[in-house]
Motif scaffolding. Structure first.
Motif, PDB file in Angstrom:
ATOM      1  N   SER A   1     -11.552  15.511  -4.559  1.00 27.17           N
ATOM      2  CA  SER A   1     -10.384  14.868  -3.936  1.00 27.17           C
ATOM      3  C   SER A   1      -9.095  15.430  -4.499  1.00 27.17           C
ATOM      4  O   SER A   1      -8.074  15.469  -3.809  1.00 27.17           O
TER       5      SER A   1
ATOM      6  N   SER B   1      -5.573  17.784  -1.899  1.00 28.51           N
ATOM      7  CA  SER B   1      -4.164  17.441  -1.721  1.00 28.51           C
ATOM      8  C   SER B   1      -3.314  18.379  -2.565  1.00 28.51           C
ATOM      9  O   SER B   1      -3.616  18.616  -3.746  1.00 28.51           O
TER      10      SER B   1
ATOM     11  N   HIS C   1       0.210   4.271  -0.205  1.00 28.47           N
ATOM     12  CA  HIS C   1      -0.321   5.413   0.536  1.00 28.47           C
ATOM     13  C   HIS C   1      -1.227   4.875   1.649  1.00 28.47           C
ATOM     14  O   HIS C   1      -2.459   4.872   1.522  1.00 28.47           O
TER      15      HIS C   1
ATOM     16  N   HIS D   1       0.865  -1.184   0.000  1.00 26.09           N
ATOM     17  CA  HIS D   1       0.000   0.000   0.000  1.00 26.09           C
ATOM     18  C   HIS D   1       0.899   1.231   0.000  1.00 26.09           C
ATOM     19  O   HIS D   1       1.393   1.656   1.047  1.00 26.09           O
TER      20      HIS D   1
ATOM     21  N   HIS E   1      -2.060   6.068   4.506  1.00 30.94           N
ATOM     22  CA  HIS E   1      -2.869   7.047   5.212  1.00 30.94           C
ATOM     23  C   HIS E   1      -3.811   7.812   4.279  1.00 30.94           C
ATOM     24  O   HIS E   1      -4.556   8.668   4.743  1.00 30.94           O
ATOM     25  N   SER E   2      -3.779   7.523   3.004  1.00 36.72           N
ATOM     26  CA  SER E   2      -4.639   8.242   2.076  1.00 36.72           C
ATOM     27  C   SER E   2      -5.967   7.516   1.943  1.00 36.72           C
ATOM     28  O   SER E   2      -6.071   6.318   2.152  1.00 36.72           O
ATOM     29  N   SER E   3      -6.978   8.250   1.591  1.00 39.93           N
ATOM     30  CA  SER E   3      -8.301   7.681   1.427  1.00 39.93           C
ATOM     31  C   SER E   3      -8.416   7.011   0.071  1.00 39.93           C
ATOM     32  O   SER E   3      -7.561   7.152  -0.801  1.00 39.93           O
ATOM     33  N   TYR E   4      -9.504   6.276  -0.082  1.00 34.42           N
ATOM     34  CA  TYR E   4      -9.746   5.609  -1.367  1.00 34.42           C
ATOM     35  C   TYR E   4      -9.952   6.634  -2.476  1.00 34.42           C
ATOM     36  O   TYR E   4      -9.492   6.443  -3.602  1.00 34.42           O
ATOM     37  N   ALA E   5     -10.639   7.731  -2.159  1.00 43.63           N
ATOM     38  CA  ALA E   5     -10.885   8.763  -3.159  1.00 43.63           C
ATOM     39  C   ALA E   5      -9.577   9.408  -3.622  1.00 43.63           C
ATOM     40  O   ALA E   5      -9.403   9.697  -4.805  1.00 43.63           O
ATOM     41  N   ALA E   6      -8.654   9.635  -2.688  1.00 35.57           N
ATOM     42  CA  ALA E   6      -7.366  10.223  -3.062  1.00 35.57           C
ATOM     43  C   ALA E   6      -6.555   9.265  -3.924  1.00 35.57           C
ATOM     44  O   ALA E   6      -5.896   9.674  -4.881  1.00 35.57           O
TER      45      ALA E   6
END
Length: 401
Positions: free
Chosen positions: A281, A285, A209, A207, A211-216
């Motif tokens: 999204s 960022s 990322h 993984h 700490h990133s969300s699924y959308a990001a």
């Protein structure tokens, strides 16, 4: 008894010798088809890359499918195929010969199934298959022709220059095209980049990322796809053949494939761009926002060039294609959807609480009273009697004075 045992061992030895001879005979007969298969593959490569027939014809399609059929019958034959094509490219002495070899690579990439495509791209990544070697094929010079007139030499130089230019552009296109796959719907999509490696242990993270969300993560994948679309379209635009190059059947066939693939890539870019412009999204960022603005900046310069490219192709009837995509010109006025951060949402809530006297909605609320009688059960009537006063009061409060 000793004589009898000796006869037995002699008989067993003869049987073992006979079995060994039979096994060696079977091994030799099993190895013979492999050598014959490789010879058939090399002969099919020669039929596809020689100058005898017109590239892009039905006979070439038959030879391509013949190669795919032969390779499917032997697991290691695809490595032999890749190395033989590379050897033909390295041995090419004219741009035409190198171009036909590159065209074979392109057509095999499109005609093979996903397993062949995956193995073919893997051999390209390992350098068993190379498509960046035909530059030596442009070393030929028509000035060596003895007794040639000035007009003939000038025309020959123009033809060789145009052929070399197209060959270099086609090589660059194939280098980019090797990083794309054909998905189940028949459209092109770029292969995802490999996950970053940990500098300490050198192992890729499952993984990248955490700490990133699924959308990001989806937004990052979308921006990567848009950037890859722009890269492939960039090299496709440089491939418009001139009058000298278009006289070659191989060049016409290669450019027709590139043109059709560019249509699919542009459609994917246009759809992805609409999604990017609507995505919040992307705006949340900083790194994604920078990548998105880079895509827009490049699109402002690329879309007018792409529209002009398609116009010239349609005007010259290159590839004999009638339906061209409608290119959407991107201007600097297009902006991303403004991001909504947690602070902005909290601030908006505080403002709404402070301004209680103002209407929180853009339009007024309306109450509609129905004159239709509805029959209620006993429990509904009881509940209705308990709330009649409150409801009546609220209705009266909403009526205009």
């Amino acid at each position: 008894m000793k004589v009898f045992r000796g006869k037995i061992w002699t008989a067993l030895g003869s049987l073992m010798d006979h079995a060994g001879a039979a096994a060696s005979t079977k091994a030799s007969t099993a190895a013979a088809p492999d050598r014959a298969l490789l010879a058939d593959i090399e002969a099919a490569i020669a039929r596809c890359t020689d100058g005898g027939g017109g590239s892009g014809s039905g006979s070439d399609d038959r030879h391509v499918h013949e190669i795919l059929f032969l390779v499917s019958n032997a697991p290691g034959a695809i490595t032999f195929l890749s190395r033989r094509i590379t050897a033909r490219l390295e041995a090419a002495r004219t741009p035409a010969t190198a171009l036909r070899s590159l065209l074979l690579v392109h057509r095999l990439l499109r005609a093979g199934d996903r397993y062949f495509e995956q193995d073919f791209r893997g051999l390209w990544a390992s350098r068993d298959l190379r498509v960046d070697v035909p530059r030596c094929g442009c070393s030929c010079s028509p000035l060596a022709a003895s007794g040639a007139g000035v007009n003939y030499v000038t025309a020959s130089v123009a033809a060789v220059t145009g052929a070399c230019s197209f060959l270099h552009g086609y090589t660059a296109y194939l280098e980019e095209r090797m990083q794309w796959v054909i998905n189940q719907s028949g459209n092109l999509e770029p292969t995802p980049p490999p996950p970053p490696q940990d500098p300490n242990d050198g192992k890729p993270h499952p993984h990248p990322h955490p700490h990133s969300s699924y959308a990001a993560a989806a937004a990052e994948a979308l921006l990567f796809k848009l950037a890859m679309c722009q890269r492939l379209l960039d090299v496709a635009v440089q491939l418009l053949p001139d009058n000298n190059t278009s006289a070659s059947a191989a060049a016409r066939s290669a450019f027709g494939i590139v043109l059709r693939e560019s249509f699919k890539v542009y459609d994917a870019f246009k759809e992805g761009l609409d999604v990017m412009l609507r995505s919040r999204s992307v705006g949340r960022s900083k790194s994604l926002r920078v990548s998105a603005h880079e895509v827009l900046r490049k699109a402002c310069a690329q879309t007018p060039e792409l529209k002009d490219f398609y116009h010239k192709c349609k005007k010259s009837n290159v590839g004999k294609i009638m339906e061209y995509p409608v290119v959407r010109i991107i201007t600097p006025a297009i902006e991303l959807v403004p991001p909504i951060s947690c602070e902005e949402e909290l601030g908006a809530g505080e403002v709404a609480q402070e301004s209680e006297g103002e209407a929180p909605f853009e339009s007024k609320l309306e109450t509609t009273i129905s004159a239709v009688w509805v029959e209620f059960d006993d429990e509904d009537q009881k509940a209705g009697r308990e709330t009649t006063g409150d409801d009546h009061g609220s209705l009266q409060a909403q009526q205009p004075s």
